[in-house]
Enzyme design. Structure first.
Site, PDB file in Angstrom:
ATOM      1  N   HIS A   1       0.861  -1.180   0.000  1.00 28.41           N
ATOM      2  CA  HIS A   1       0.000   0.000   0.000  1.00 28.41           C
ATOM      3  C   HIS A   1       0.898   1.230   0.000  1.00 28.41           C
ATOM      4  O   HIS A   1       1.704   1.426   0.907  1.00 28.41           O
ATOM      5  CB  HIS A   1      -0.915   0.016   1.228  1.00 28.41           C
ATOM      6  CG  HIS A   1      -1.884   1.162   1.216  1.00 28.41           C
ATOM      7  ND1 HIS A   1      -3.122   1.083   0.612  1.00 28.41           N
ATOM      8  CD2 HIS A   1      -1.784   2.417   1.717  1.00 28.41           C
ATOM      9  CE1 HIS A   1      -3.752   2.236   0.751  1.00 28.41           C
ATOM     10  NE2 HIS A   1      -2.962   3.067   1.408  1.00 28.41           N
ATOM     11  N   CYS A   2       0.742   2.062  -1.033  1.00 29.05           N
ATOM     12  CA  CYS A   2       1.620   3.213  -1.212  1.00 29.05           C
ATOM     13  C   CYS A   2       0.904   4.491  -0.773  1.00 29.05           C
ATOM     14  O   CYS A   2      -0.109   4.871  -1.382  1.00 29.05           O
ATOM     15  CB  CYS A   2       2.055   3.334  -2.670  1.00 29.05           C
ATOM     16  SG  CYS A   2       3.177   4.719  -2.985  1.00 29.05           S
ATOM     17  N   PRO A   3       1.402   5.166   0.255  1.00 26.71           N
ATOM     18  CA  PRO A   3       0.752   6.414   0.692  1.00 26.71           C
ATOM     19  C   PRO A   3       0.899   7.542  -0.317  1.00 26.71           C
ATOM     20  O   PRO A   3       0.083   8.464  -0.324  1.00 26.71           O
ATOM     21  CB  PRO A   3       1.475   6.740   2.005  1.00 26.71           C
ATOM     22  CG  PRO A   3       2.796   6.060   1.902  1.00 26.71           C
ATOM     23  CD  PRO A   3       2.562   4.822   1.103  1.00 26.71           C
TER      24      PRO A   3
ATOM     25  N   ASN B   1      -1.980   6.915  -2.431  1.00 26.63           N
ATOM     26  CA  ASN B   1      -3.194   6.643  -1.659  1.00 26.63           C
ATOM     27  C   ASN B   1      -3.974   5.485  -2.271  1.00 26.63           C
ATOM     28  O   ASN B   1      -5.198   5.549  -2.434  1.00 26.63           O
ATOM     29  CB  ASN B   1      -4.083   7.887  -1.566  1.00 26.63           C
ATOM     30  CG  ASN B   1      -5.209   7.709  -0.557  1.00 26.63           C
ATOM     31  OD1 ASN B   1      -5.078   6.959   0.409  1.00 26.63           O
ATOM     32  ND2 ASN B   1      -6.326   8.399  -0.781  1.00 26.63           N
TER      33      ASN B   1
END
EC number: 2.3.1.225
Length: 365
Positions: A152-154, A157
């Site tokens: 999951h890449c911030p 998002n």
């Protein structure tokens, strides 16, 4: 109930802060490069034209791939991986883990599953109430099971997985090209402003800061880009790089590796003309993947052992078969290399056998 809902909405809103930050930096970089550098600082028309053309090409590809990475919804397991109503009710009523596993094994018999938990159990998500396909994991941030989840890449998002992994790689590629081009083309004017060879103007701050920002992002993106290229070449996700997938015959970090070129094709597809475009061309459906299993899976149905029947992106050939060639198949393959004389001898033997069978039938009648 209401405070929980409000808290969740606040969390979702805060999750967009990194994306908004990147968007603001990109918008400022566009203004600083196009207006402050090219229009107000560079006086050579030819140089200005070349810089603007190359800049806009890299800018368009960067924004396009970034947009696709952000707004491509992660792929989820299909309905066939959900428990039927009767089994689901039985699973929920059952308290013993052993019996629950029996229920899951019974349902998973017809599914293309090769991986298990570390304890050898069927991978099941109690949150989503689905049997997890191979390489599928539950994302706590997205609150869903994601096919071939990478991480999951911030900064986008979004969960990077089967549906947008190619877009994520292209996003890293074009962001690196974007930053490299800006840093390289701004460098000479950065030096001129720094040494006061150019007159003081409001463009000085933008040009100096633009070089520092481009160089900083270039260094940080380069390491991530190199790491993910290595993962693509090995056909691994970030999760699998830290924890090897467990098959029934044990963990195998290279269980999904088909060789470098075929690993690349798994992500980018067969047609090279689409590799650099942020359009979906990845092989397969994300539910099943060709493996390089070295032993026959006794619990897997025969039709599920053929990768081509499960995944349109499966690779044909003995090197990518999920089960070894049986003894009878070995004989058939060996016959392809026999000479014409051997084929004639085989035909004679077959004719002799048929005559012998005919004689035996007549004698019995």
């Amino acid at each position: 109930m209401a405070p929980t809902h409000v808290l969740r909405c606040c969390q979702r809103g805060l999750a967009w802060i990194p994306v908004i930050f990147i968007a603001l930096v990109v918008c400022w970089s566009y203004y600083a490069y196009v207006v402050e550098l090219c229009i107000l600082t560079i006086h050579n028309t030819g140089e200005k034209f070349i810089y603007l053309v190359v800049f806009h090409l890299s800018f368009i590809m960067f924004v396009w791939s970034y947009w696709k990475t952000i707004f491509t919804r992660p792929a989820n397991p299909s309905k066939e991986f959900c428990l039927p109503k009767s089994e689901k009710e039985q699973y929920e009523k059952e308290q013993r883990p052993e019996t629950q596993q029996e229920i899951l094994k019974r349902v998973a018999t017809g599914l293309p599953l090769y991986t298990r938990t570390g304890a050898g159990a069927v991978r099941y998500c109690d949150r989503c109430q689905v049997i997890k396909p191979d390489r599928c994991h539950h994302c706590s941030a997205c609150d869903m099971c994601v096919l071939k989840m990478d991480h999951h890449c911030p900064w986008v998002n979004n969960c990077v997985g089967f549906s947008n992994y190619k877009f994520f790689i292209l996003f890293l590629t074009y962001s690196l090209v974007y930053c490299l081009f800006i840093a390289a083309s701004v460098l000479q004017y950065f030096i001129k402003f720094w040494t006061s060879d150019l007159p003081e103007s409001h463009a000085k701050f933008h040009v100096l800061f633009l070089f520092f920002v481009a160089a900083m992002f270039c260094i940080s993106i380069l390491s991530l880009f190199t790491y993910h290229l290595w993962l693509v070449g090995k056909n691994r996700s970030t999760i699998e790089a830290f924890r090897a997938p467990v098959f029934r015959n044990g963990p195998d970090k290279n269980g999904f590796s088909l060789g470098f070129s075929k690993n690349i094709a798994q992500v980018f597809g067969d047609q090279k003309k689409y590799w650099l475009l942020p359009v979906f061309t990845s092989q397969g459906d994300g539910l099943s993947f060709p493996t390089r299993l070295v032993t026959i899976d006794p619990e897997q149905p025969t039709e599920c052992l053929q990768p081509g029947a499960l995944d349109k992106g499966a690779v044909e050939g003995p090197a990518e078969q999920t089960s070894p060639v049986s003894e009878s198949q070995n004989r058939l393959l060996a016959n392809d290399y026999h000479s014409e004389d051997e084929h004639k001898e085989t035909d004679i033997l077959k004719s002799d056998e048929s005559e012998a069978i005919t004689i035996s039938i007549e004698s019995e009648s």
